[in-house]
Design an enzyme around this catalytic site. Structure first.
Site, short mmCIF file in Angstrom:
data_model
loop_
_atom_site.label_atom_id
_atom_site.label_comp_id
_atom_site.label_asym_id
_atom_site.label_seq_id
_atom_site.Cartn_x
_atom_site.Cartn_y
_atom_site.Cartn_z
N HIS A 91 0.84 -1.19 0.00
CA HIS A 91 0.00 0.00 0.00
C HIS A 91 0.87 1.24 0.00
O HIS A 91 2.08 1.18 0.17
CB HIS A 91 -0.93 0.02 1.21
CG HIS A 91 -0.19 0.17 2.51
ND1 HIS A 91 0.09 1.38 3.06
CD2 HIS A 91 0.35 -0.77 3.33
CE1 HIS A 91 0.77 1.20 4.18
NE2 HIS A 91 0.95 -0.09 4.37
N CYS A 92 0.24 2.36 -0.20
CA CYS A 92 0.89 3.65 -0.02
C CYS A 92 -0.15 4.65 0.45
O CYS A 92 -1.33 4.31 0.58
CB CYS A 92 1.61 4.11 -1.29
SG CYS A 92 0.55 4.71 -2.59
N ILE A 93 0.25 5.85 0.69
CA ILE A 93 -0.67 6.85 1.23
C ILE A 93 -1.77 7.19 0.25
O ILE A 93 -2.94 7.17 0.58
CB ILE A 93 0.11 8.11 1.66
CG1 ILE A 93 1.00 7.78 2.84
CG2 ILE A 93 -0.85 9.25 2.02
CD1 ILE A 93 1.96 8.89 3.23
#
Length: 95
Positions: free
Chosen positions: A50-52
């Protein structure tokens, strides 16, 4: 469970802003190679990434994995568009 933090920066984006630079960069610290090495060596077969923001760099990795799984390109594009629409709606919400 293992935890890996790999910061994918904008450093290898090409001058026109696309992510082709991630694939073309073959030097030490190749992000795509690191990510695929980790995924290929997971003991229990489960990976969460995931990422922001969750649409550009994460979307790029998702696209590569879907292409490797032989998913057709229009399904991949439709998936990305759905993600974009959800992110756009989320930005409208004031917390």
């Amino acid at each position: 469970m293992q935890y890996h933090h790999i910061a994918i920066s904008e450093a290898h984006r090409t001058s026109n802003g696309d992510y082709k630079g991630y694939l073309e960069y073959t030097g030490e610290g190749n992000i795509v190679k690191q990510l695929f090495d980790i995924i290929a060596n997971v003991d229990d077969g489960v990976v969460l990434f995931h990422c922001i923001g969750g649409k550009d760099r994460t979307g790029f990795l998702s696209m590569l994995l879907l292409l490797l799984a032989n998913v057709d390109k229009w399904t991949i594009i439709e998936n990305y568009i759905v993600s974009y629409d959800f992110i756009k709606e989320r930005k409208k919400i004031k917390y």
